[in-house]
Design a protein around this motif. Structure first.
Motif: not given
Length: 395
Positions: A344-351, A376-377, A382-384
């Motif tokens: 999608t256009d919104n490639r927001v990080p998911v933690i 921090l993201v 990067f956070i796992e």
């Protein structure tokens, strides 16, 4: 409406809601922390407050099997279970869905063994997510009760006809005493019509349920189940609004946002943890933090498009899971949200954060620590996905 408010146990509120939905057949096997629901229903039946057949059976597998037969014969049916009891039903859950039987069941979420644990997490119902059952998750006792007629109306819709689970967190909701507006019989009769199925087991009009399907036809049965879930996706919001019109209460349909419009960090969760998250957000908002909540009420069907729209302004998404997909190192909601936002256009990080397993407490300070990690993201670190509440001395 407040004149009807009483302080009752969560289990009683749900049992009362089931009663006013007028089921024809109830079959259940007691298991902690579901027991009080079926005890209250048994008392209603014994006192003549319900015109239904209450069946005592020898196991949870027997309970769901009995309801498959009763539902196929045209009865409105109900059961409740939890944890190992739901796991024991696993085989028959596929049968109920494949036969398109709108059985309604309250799942009082509890951890699975081993080791033995009777406290809350959501591993039990999440483990049944691919059985073809609708799954809705309640935030509090009032919603748990009010969800009952809504989920009956959804499951019994002639364009849906799928079994459904109304999920409430064990002990946290089932055993707590809260002020609740008990469902009125007259309003429930107005909202939920009598069940009148088109297809039933009838000697005068013989037909087959759950018959043999060879490779030439089996795929289409699965396809039709998936299509029915798609219809349910549209109906959930419609039914929630109809419930609001009659009862005056609304919980969101598929999802519900809390101070979401300007939120850069968005927390996503299901069930009773929502209350703790709201309290945390209220504190942080006073301090000027841009944090919001997206409550997921419907896990099956999964509201992909609604979530994408709701997260359009988010910069970081946090998922809180009271379950884990062992070997994937993340919870089911995290996996679903990542897939939802992919391409999608919104490639927001998911933690993803896994927490609350086996009833471990989830205090506000833990939510705050999770939010600080998510910041921090925003800085490119990067956070796992991780266990948020891991005890290092036992790990």
């Amino acid at each position: 409406m407040r004149k009807n408010m009483v302080v009752v146990e969560g289990s009683y509120a749900v049992a009362h809601a089931v009663k006013v939905c007028r089921p024809n057949v109830i079959s259940a096997y007691p298991i902690t922390p579901q027991t009080h629901i079926v005890e209250d229903l048994a008392q209603f039946a014994a006192d003549g407050e319900m015109n239904c057949e209450y069946m005592n059976v020898e196991s949870e597998f027997s309970a769901i099997s009995a309801l498959i037969g009763a539902s196929a014969a045209g009865a409105r049916t109900y059961s409740s279970t939890t944890s190992q009891g739901l796991a024991l039903m696993h085989e028959a859950l596929f049968n109920a869905s494949g036969m398109r039987l709108p059985i309604v069941m309250t799942v009082v979420n509890r951890a699975l063994s081993a080791p033995i644990n009777i406290w809350n997490d959501q591993q039990d119902s999440i483990s049944q997510r691919d059985t073809g059952w609708i799954q809705l998750y309640a935030e509090d006792v009032q919603e748990s009760a009010d969800m009952t007629p809504q989920i009956y109306k959804l499951a019994e819709d002639e364009d849906v006809l799928l079994p459904a689970m109304s999920c409430m967190d064990g002990f946290i909701l089932s055993h707590v005493y809260e002020p609740v507006i008990l469902l009125e019989q007259s309003l429930t009769d107005e909202f939920l019509p009598a069940y009148d199925p088109e297809f039933t087991l009838d000697p005068k009009n013989p037909m087959s349920f759950g018959a043999f399907a060879d490779p030439g036809t089996y795929t289409e049965f699965r396809y039709k189940q998936e299509k029915a879930m798609g219809v349910a996706l549209e109906k959930i919001e419609e039914i929630a609004n109809e419930f609001k019109d009659i009862y005056g209460r609304y919980y969101g349909g598929l999802i519900d946002g809390y101070v979401l419009d300007d939120a850069e960090i968005v927390i996503m969760a299901m069930g009773s943890i929502i209350g703790t998250v709201k309290d945390t957000i209220d504190e942080l908002r006073i301090q000027g933090e841009s944090v919001g909540l997206l409550k997921v009420r419907s896990f099956r069907p999964f509201p992909t498009e609604a979530i994408r729209k709701a997260l359009k302004n988010a910069k970081v998404v946090i998922t809180l899971d009271k379950n884990i997909s062992i070997g994937k190192n993340e919870g089911a909601l995290c996996t679903e949200v990542k897939a939802c936002l992919h391409n999608t256009d919104n490639r927001v990080p998911v933690i993803g954060f896994m927490l609350g397993h086996g009833g471990r407490d989830i205090p506000i300070n833990m939510i705050k620590k999770i939010i600080n990690k998510a910041k921090l993201v925003e800085k490119g670190i990067f956070i796992e996905s991780e266990f948020a509440d891991l005890r290092e001395d036992l790990a």
